[in-house]
Design a protein around this motif. Structure first.
Motif, PDB file in Angstrom:
ATOM      1  N   GLN A 161      61.231  93.739  80.028  1.00  0.00           N
ATOM      2  CA  GLN A 161      60.727  93.257  78.745  1.00  0.00           C
ATOM      3  C   GLN A 161      61.563  93.784  77.582  1.00  0.00           C
ATOM      4  OE1 GLN A 161      57.048  94.983  77.116  1.00  0.00           O
ATOM      5  NE2 GLN A 161      56.228  92.898  76.945  1.00  0.00           N
ATOM      6  N   ARG A 162      61.708  92.949  76.551  1.00  0.00           N
ATOM      7  CA  ARG A 162      62.380  93.363  75.324  1.00  0.00           C
ATOM      8  C   ARG A 162      61.475  92.983  74.139  1.00  0.00           C
ATOM      9  NH1 ARG A 162      64.649  94.879  79.141  1.00  0.00           N
ATOM     10  NH2 ARG A 162      66.889  94.754  79.648  1.00  0.00           N
ATOM     11  N   PHE A 163      61.459  93.849  73.152  1.00  0.00           N
ATOM     12  CA  PHE A 163      60.732  93.550  71.919  1.00  0.00           C
ATOM     13  C   PHE A 163      61.734  93.375  70.776  1.00  0.00           C
ATOM     14  CE2 PHE A 163      57.046  96.049  73.751  1.00  0.00           C
ATOM     15  CZ  PHE A 163      56.195  94.949  73.862  1.00  0.00           C
ATOM     16  N   MET A 164      61.414  92.462  69.870  1.00  0.00           N
ATOM     17  CA  MET A 164      62.168  92.322  68.627  1.00  0.00           C
ATOM     18  C   MET A 164      61.214  91.839  67.541  1.00  0.00           C
ATOM     19  SD  MET A 164      64.269  88.767  69.314  1.00  0.00           S
ATOM     20  CE  MET A 164      64.742  88.568  67.600  1.00  0.00           C
ATOM     21  N   THR A 165      61.590  92.075  66.303  1.00  0.00           N
ATOM     22  CA  THR A 165      60.767  91.585  65.193  1.00  0.00           C
ATOM     23  C   THR A 165      61.577  90.654  64.313  1.00  0.00           C
ATOM     24  OG1 THR A 165      61.312  93.426  63.709  1.00  0.00           O
ATOM     25  CG2 THR A 165      59.390  93.702  65.144  1.00  0.00           C
ATOM     26  N   MET A 166      60.867  89.705  63.737  1.00  0.00           N
ATOM     27  CA  MET A 166      61.426  88.804  62.729  1.00  0.00           C
ATOM     28  C   MET A 166      60.630  88.993  61.446  1.00  0.00           C
ATOM     29  SD  MET A 166      61.719  85.224  64.807  1.00  0.00           S
ATOM     30  CE  MET A 166      62.725  85.040  66.284  1.00  0.00           C
ATOM     31  N   ARG A 167      61.276  88.840  60.330  1.00  0.00           N
ATOM     32  CA  ARG A 167      60.581  88.884  59.043  1.00  0.00           C
ATOM     33  C   ARG A 167      60.713  87.522  58.396  1.00  0.00           C
ATOM     34  NH1 ARG A 167      62.460  93.418  55.454  1.00  0.00           N
ATOM     35  NH2 ARG A 167      60.310  93.545  54.755  1.00  0.00           N
ATOM     36  N   GLN A 168      59.570  86.901  58.146  1.00  0.00           N
ATOM     37  CA  GLN A 168      59.555  85.526  57.681  1.00  0.00           C
ATOM     38  C   GLN A 168      58.703  85.387  56.422  1.00  0.00           C
ATOM     39  OE1 GLN A 168      58.179  83.763  61.486  1.00  0.00           O
ATOM     40  NE2 GLN A 168      60.209  82.819  61.616  1.00  0.00           N
ATOM     41  N   PRO A 169      58.998  84.387  55.589  1.00  0.00           N
ATOM     42  CA  PRO A 169      58.264  84.223  54.329  1.00  0.00           C
ATOM     43  C   PRO A 169      56.781  83.962  54.562  1.00  0.00           C
ATOM     44  CG  PRO A 169      59.644  82.300  54.786  1.00  0.00           C
ATOM     45  CD  PRO A 169      60.041  83.356  55.766  1.00  0.00           C
ATOM     46  N   PRO A 215      61.898  87.736  44.027  1.00  0.00           N
ATOM     47  CA  PRO A 215      61.698  88.057  45.436  1.00  0.00           C
ATOM     48  C   PRO A 215      61.065  86.922  46.229  1.00  0.00           C
ATOM     49  CG  PRO A 215      60.122  89.239  44.066  1.00  0.00           C
ATOM     50  CD  PRO A 215      61.135  88.634  43.140  1.00  0.00           C
ATOM     51  N   ALA A 216      60.202  86.116  45.591  1.00  0.00           N
ATOM     52  CA  ALA A 216      59.609  84.987  46.303  1.00  0.00           C
ATOM     53  C   ALA A 216      60.696  84.017  46.764  1.00  0.00           C
ATOM     54  CB  ALA A 216      58.603  84.271  45.409  1.00  0.00           C
ATOM     55  N   LEU A 217      61.610  83.697  45.867  1.00  0.00           N
ATOM     56  CA  LEU A 217      62.718  82.808  46.225  1.00  0.00           C
ATOM     57  C   LEU A 217      63.606  83.439  47.284  1.00  0.00           C
ATOM     58  CD1 LEU A 217      63.728  81.544  42.671  1.00  0.00           C
ATOM     59  CD2 LEU A 217      62.768  80.141  44.504  1.00  0.00           C
ATOM     60  N   ALA A 218      63.917  84.705  47.116  1.00  0.00           N
ATOM     61  CA  ALA A 218      64.801  85.392  48.058  1.00  0.00           C
ATOM     62  C   ALA A 218      64.216  85.406  49.464  1.00  0.00           C
ATOM     63  CB  ALA A 218      65.055  86.822  47.584  1.00  0.00           C
ATOM     64  N   ALA A 219      62.898  85.549  49.562  1.00  0.00           N
ATOM     65  CA  ALA A 219      62.242  85.623  50.860  1.00  0.00           C
ATOM     66  C   ALA A 219      62.104  84.268  51.533  1.00  0.00           C
ATOM     67  CB  ALA A 219      60.858  86.254  50.693  1.00  0.00           C
ATOM     68  N   GLY A 220      62.232  83.192  50.750  1.00  0.00           N
ATOM     69  CA  GLY A 220      62.050  81.861  51.305  1.00  0.00           C
ATOM     70  C   GLY A 220      60.689  81.267  51.022  1.00  0.00           C
ATOM     71  N   CYS A 221      59.956  81.847  50.078  1.00  0.00           N
ATOM     72  CA  CYS A 221      58.637  81.338  49.706  1.00  0.00           C
ATOM     73  C   CYS A 221      58.763  80.268  48.622  1.00  0.00           C
ATOM     74  CB  CYS A 221      57.757  82.466  49.162  1.00  0.00           C
ATOM     75  SG  CYS A 221      57.386  83.764  50.350  1.00  0.00           S
ATOM     76  N   THR A 222      57.772  79.414  48.553  1.00  0.00           N
ATOM     77  CA  THR A 222      57.620  78.520  47.410  1.00  0.00           C
ATOM     78  C   THR A 222      56.481  79.058  46.551  1.00  0.00           C
ATOM     79  OG1 THR A 222      56.150  77.075  48.697  1.00  0.00           O
ATOM     80  CG2 THR A 222      58.496  76.523  48.653  1.00  0.00           C
ATOM     81  N   TYR A 245      56.483  89.717  50.156  1.00  0.00           N
ATOM     82  CA  TYR A 245      56.604  88.270  50.364  1.00  0.00           C
ATOM     83  C   TYR A 245      57.008  87.916  51.798  1.00  0.00           C
ATOM     84  CZ  TYR A 245      56.439  88.346  45.310  1.00  0.00           C
ATOM     85  OH  TYR A 245      56.042  88.554  44.013  1.00  0.00           O
ATOM     86  N   LEU A 246      56.978  88.902  52.687  1.00  0.00           N
ATOM     87  CA  LEU A 246      57.423  88.704  54.066  1.00  0.00           C
ATOM     88  C   LEU A 246      56.347  89.133  55.057  1.00  0.00           C
ATOM     89  CD1 LEU A 246      61.007  90.195  53.683  1.00  0.00           C
ATOM     90  CD2 LEU A 246      60.490  87.773  54.064  1.00  0.00           C
ATOM     91  N   ASP A 247      56.199  88.359  56.114  1.00  0.00           N
ATOM     92  CA  ASP A 247      55.369  88.749  57.250  1.00  0.00           C
ATOM     93  C   ASP A 247      56.272  89.218  58.374  1.00  0.00           C
ATOM     94  OD1 ASP A 247      52.818  88.194  56.240  1.00  0.00           O
ATOM     95  OD2 ASP A 247      52.981  86.067  56.769  1.00  0.00           O
ATOM     96  N   THR A 248      55.776  90.136  59.176  1.00  0.00           N
ATOM     97  CA  THR A 248      56.514  90.608  60.342  1.00  0.00           C
ATOM     98  C   THR A 248      55.970  89.924  61.587  1.00  0.00           C
ATOM     99  OG1 THR A 248      56.971  92.765  59.351  1.00  0.00           O
ATOM    100  CG2 THR A 248      57.089  92.620  61.749  1.00  0.00           C
ATOM    101  N   LYS A 249      56.857  89.308  62.355  1.00  0.00           N
ATOM    102  CA  LYS A 249      56.486  88.635  63.606  1.00  0.00           C
ATOM    103  C   LYS A 249      57.078  89.415  64.770  1.00  0.00           C
ATOM    104  CE  LYS A 249      56.441  84.166  63.848  1.00  0.00           C
ATOM    105  NZ  LYS A 249      56.929  82.760  63.838  1.00  0.00           N
ATOM    106  N   LEU A 250      56.231  89.821  65.704  1.00  0.00           N
ATOM    107  CA  LEU A 250      56.700  90.508  66.899  1.00  0.00           C
ATOM    108  C   LEU A 250      56.965  89.494  68.012  1.00  0.00           C
ATOM    109  CD1 LEU A 250      57.138  93.130  68.586  1.00  0.00           C
ATOM    110  CD2 LEU A 250      54.709  92.981  69.187  1.00  0.00           C
ATOM    111  N   VAL A 251      58.094  89.657  68.676  1.00  0.00           N
ATOM    112  CA  VAL A 251      58.462  88.782  69.795  1.00  0.00           C
ATOM    113  C   VAL A 251      58.659  89.645  71.039  1.00  0.00           C
ATOM    114  CG1 VAL A 251      60.088  87.052  70.628  1.00  0.00           C
ATOM    115  CG2 VAL A 251      59.650  87.249  68.165  1.00  0.00           C
ATOM    116  N   GLY A 252      57.896  89.355  72.074  1.00  0.00           N
ATOM    117  CA  GLY A 252      58.074  90.021  73.363  1.00  0.00           C
ATOM    118  C   GLY A 252      58.756  89.060  74.330  1.00  0.00           C
ATOM    119  N   ILE A 253      59.833  89.508  74.972  1.00  0.00           N
ATOM    120  CA  ILE A 253      60.611  88.625  75.850  1.00  0.00           C
ATOM    121  C   ILE A 253      60.662  89.237  77.243  1.00  0.00           C
ATOM    122  CG2 ILE A 253      62.839  87.488  76.186  1.00  0.00           C
ATOM    123  CD1 ILE A 253      63.345  87.940  73.157  1.00  0.00           C
ATOM    124  N   ALA A 254      60.231  88.462  78.203  1.00  0.00           N
ATOM    125  CA  ALA A 254      60.375  88.892  79.595  1.00  0.00           C
ATOM    126  C   ALA A 254      61.738  88.465  80.107  1.00  0.00           C
ATOM    127  CB  ALA A 254      59.278  88.279  80.459  1.00  0.00           C
TER     128      ALA A 254
END
Length: 483
Positions: free
Chosen positions: A134-142, A165-172, A473-482
Motif C-alpha cells: 500500500q502507498r498513501f499520498m495526499t492531494m490538495r484541491q480547491p 488566494p481563492a483564485l490561486a487555489a482554483g476556487c470561484t 481555500y484548499l481541502d486535503t484528499k487522501l489517496v490509498g493505493i494498493a
C-alpha cells in the motif's frame, strides 16, 4: 456613474443592473455629496451569481497553477499601473488621506503578487504505510465556491486578500463588498477582468440589504467557504448560519488592541509610534491600538510627546495637501466618538487635545472629529471596554507588569497587541502571555502579504496572507493505493 447608468453587479462576466432597477447613492464622507450610484442587488441576483460561480468552477479548478499565477501576476501589474486612479477613488469614497490610499493600493497589489507565487506551491505529500502493498499520498484541491464579504475601511486590500488566494487555489467566488464603498469594489473587479479572469470565476453583488445577501450566501449548499471581515457580532451570526451546511469559515473580526510601554522603553519613540498607528485611517482599523498603557515613571513624557504629535496632524479632505486626518465614515461613527469621550470625562479622564467635532473650511461634511488624547483612562470607562474605531488615543498609567498583562488580556478580543521595551526577556515573556494573534514588539506595522494575519477569541478564525492564507481555500484528499 449616474443613477441610470449604474451597473455594478458582476455576474458571469457581465456588468448588470439590479433586476428591480433600484440603485442607491454613494457619498463622499468629507462632504456628504453623492459621487455615484450602485445597483441594489438582492437575493435573486445573489443566487444567480452563485450559479455562475458553480458553472465556472469545473473549468477554473482544472487550470494549471501556472495559468492561475500568470493571471494574478497580470492583475498585480495592472493594479500598480492604476494606483493613482484607485487611490483617488478610495479617498473620495472612503475618506482616507491620499497618501494612505496609495499605500493601501500597493498593499492590495502585494497580495496578488504573493498568491501568484503561492499558487505554484500547492502540493501534496507521500506517507509511509504499515502495509508493504500500500502507498498513501495526499492531494490538495480547491474547496469550491467562496463567499467573500468585505468591509469599508480597507475597501480594496480586503478584496485582494480574499480573492487572491481563492483564485490561486482554483476556487470561484461571489463577492459582497460593503455598501459604503461599492465603487472601489467595481474598480478592483475591473482589474481582475482586464487581467483575464474568465467569466463566472469572480462575481459580485452590490446591495444595501447586507443581511439578506449574506444569508443567501451562507445558507447556500453550493457555497463551500465563507470568508468575512467585519464586526464581531455579524461575523458570529454568519458563522452560526454557515454551520447549517458545514462550510469552511474564516472570519477576521473586531479588535481592542493594547499598546504597552514598559519603563525601560524610550517614551518619546513609543509615543511617536503610538501616534502613527493610532491615527492611521482615522483610527478606523481593526489593529488600531485602543488601550494605551504606559508605566507611571515615563507617563508624563509619553503624554507630552503624544500630544505634541497629535497637535501637528492636519485635518481635512483626504486629497488636500498635508492632510493626515480625514472624515470618519458616517455620522454614526462620529457619534460614537462623542459618546466615548463624554463617558470618559464624566468618569475622570482628562482631554489633553481634541475631544470634539470640527469643521473644515470649504468642506461641508460634519464627520470630522479632532484627533484626541485622553489621559488617566480607567478600566470602568466605555472606551476601555468597547472598540473605538476612531481617532481617540486613550492612555492609562500602570505600575506592575502582571497588572498590565491582566488588563491587556481582559477583553473578548484577541487580534493585535503592541509593546515597547528594550529588554529582550521582557519582550519574549510578555509576548508569550498576551492572548493575541499578532504582536508588534517595538513595531507598529506587524503586517505584510507574506505574513499570516488573524486573531484569537472573538477576533476571528483562520489566517489571511502568508503561506497559511491559501490553506483556507484548499481541502486535503487522501489517496490509498494498493500495489
Amino acid at each position: 456613474m449616474t443613477q441610470q447608468q449604474a451597473q455594478t453587479l458582476y455576474i458571469a462576466g457581465e456588468w448588470k443592473s439590479a433586476e428591480s432597477g433600484e440603485t442607491f447613492p454613494v457619498t463622499d464622507p468629507s462632504s456628504g455629496e453623492v459621487i455615484g450610484y450602485a445597483s441594489d442587488g438582492g437575493v435573486s441576483e445573489t443566487e444567480t451569481a452563485i450559479a455562475a460561480a458553480v458553472d465556472a468552477f469545473q473549468a477554473w479548478s482544472t487550470t494549471t497553477a501556472y495559468q492561475r499565477a500568470d493571471i494574478l501576476s497580470k492583475a498585480h501589474r495592472i493594479m500598480l499601473e492604476r494606483r493613482e486612479e484607485l487611490a483617488r477613488l478610495m479617498t473620495q469614497e472612503q475618506g482616507k488621506p491620499l497618501r494612505a490610499a496609495r499605500n493601501e493600493v500597493t498593499y492590495a497589489a502585494d497580495f496578488l503578487s504573493w498568491f501568484a507565487e503561492e499558487a505554484k506551491r500547492i502540493g501534496g505529500i507521500t506517507i509511509p504505510s504499515a502495509r508493504a502493498d500500500q502507498r498513501f499520498m495526499t492531494m490538495r484541491q480547491p474547496v469550491g465556491v467562496v463567499a467573500a464579504i468585505t468591509p469599508w475601511n480597507y475597501p480594496i486590500s480586503m478584496i485582494t486578500r480574499k480573492l487572491g488566494p481563492a483564485l490561486a487555489a482554483g476556487c470561484t467566488s461571489v463577492l459582497k463588498p460593503a455598501s459604503l464603498t461599492p465603487l472601489c469594489a467595481v474598480a478592483t473587479l475591473r482589474v481582475f477582468e482586464d487581467a483575464g479572469v474568465p467569466a463566472g470565476v469572480i462575481n459580485m453583488i452590490t446591495g444595501r440589504s447586507a443581511s439578506a445577501i449574506g444569508t443567501a450566501l451562507v445558507e447556500s449548499k453550493d457555497v463551500r467557504k465563507l470568508t468575512f471581515t467585519g464586526s464581531t457580532a455579524i461575523g458570529k451570526r454568519l458563522a452560526a448560519q454557515a454551520a447549517g451546511t458545514l462550510k469552511r469559515v474564516s472570519v477576521e473580526l473586531g479588535g481592542h488592541a493594547p499598546f504597552i510601554v514598559f519603563p525601560d522603553a524610550d517614551p518619546v519613540r513609543a509615543a511617536k509610534g503610538a501616534a502613527l498607528v493610532k491615527f492611521l485611517n482615522m483610527g478606523q482599523a481593526c489593529i488600531s491600538p485602543n488601550r494605551i498603557y504606559v508605566h507611571r515613571s515615563i507617563y508624563d513624557t509619553f503624554l507630552s510627546t503624544l500630544t505634541d504629535r497629535v497637535a501637528a496632524l492636519k485635518i481635512g479632505r483626504g486629497d488636500q495637501d498635508g492632510v493626515a486626518i480625514g472624515p470618519l465614515i458616517d455620522d454614526r461613527a462620529t457619534e460614537k466618538m462623542e459618546s466615548q469621550v463624554a463617558d470618559a470625562t464624566a468618569k475622570g479622564a482628562r482631554v489633553l487635545i481634541g475631544g470634539e467635532r470640527v469643521t473644515v473650511e470649504g468642506v461641508g461634511g460634519t464627520n470630522f472629529y479632532a484627533p484626541t488624547v485622553l489621559a488617566d483612562v480607567t478600566p470602568d470607562m466605555e472606551i476601555s471596554v468597547d472598540e473605538t474605531f476612531g481617532p481617540i488615543a486613550a492612555v492609562t498609567p500602570f505600575d506592575d507588569e502582571d497588572e498590565v498583562i491582566r488588563l491587556a488580556n481582559d477583553t473578548e478580543y484577541g487580534l493585535a497587541a503592541y509593546l515597547y521595551t528594550n529588554d529582550l526577556s521582557t519582550a519574549i515573556r510578555v509576548t508569550e502571555q498576551l492572548r493575541y494573534g499578532i504582536i508588534g514588539v517595538n513595531d507598529i506595522n506587524p503586517t505584510s502579504a507574506a505574513a499570516p494575519f488573524g486573531g484569537v477569541k472573538s477576533s476571528g478564525l483562520g489566517r489571511e496572507g502568508g503561506d497559511e492564507g491559501i490553506d483556507e481555500y484548499l481541502d486535503t484528499k487522501l489517496v490509498g493505493i494498493a500495489v
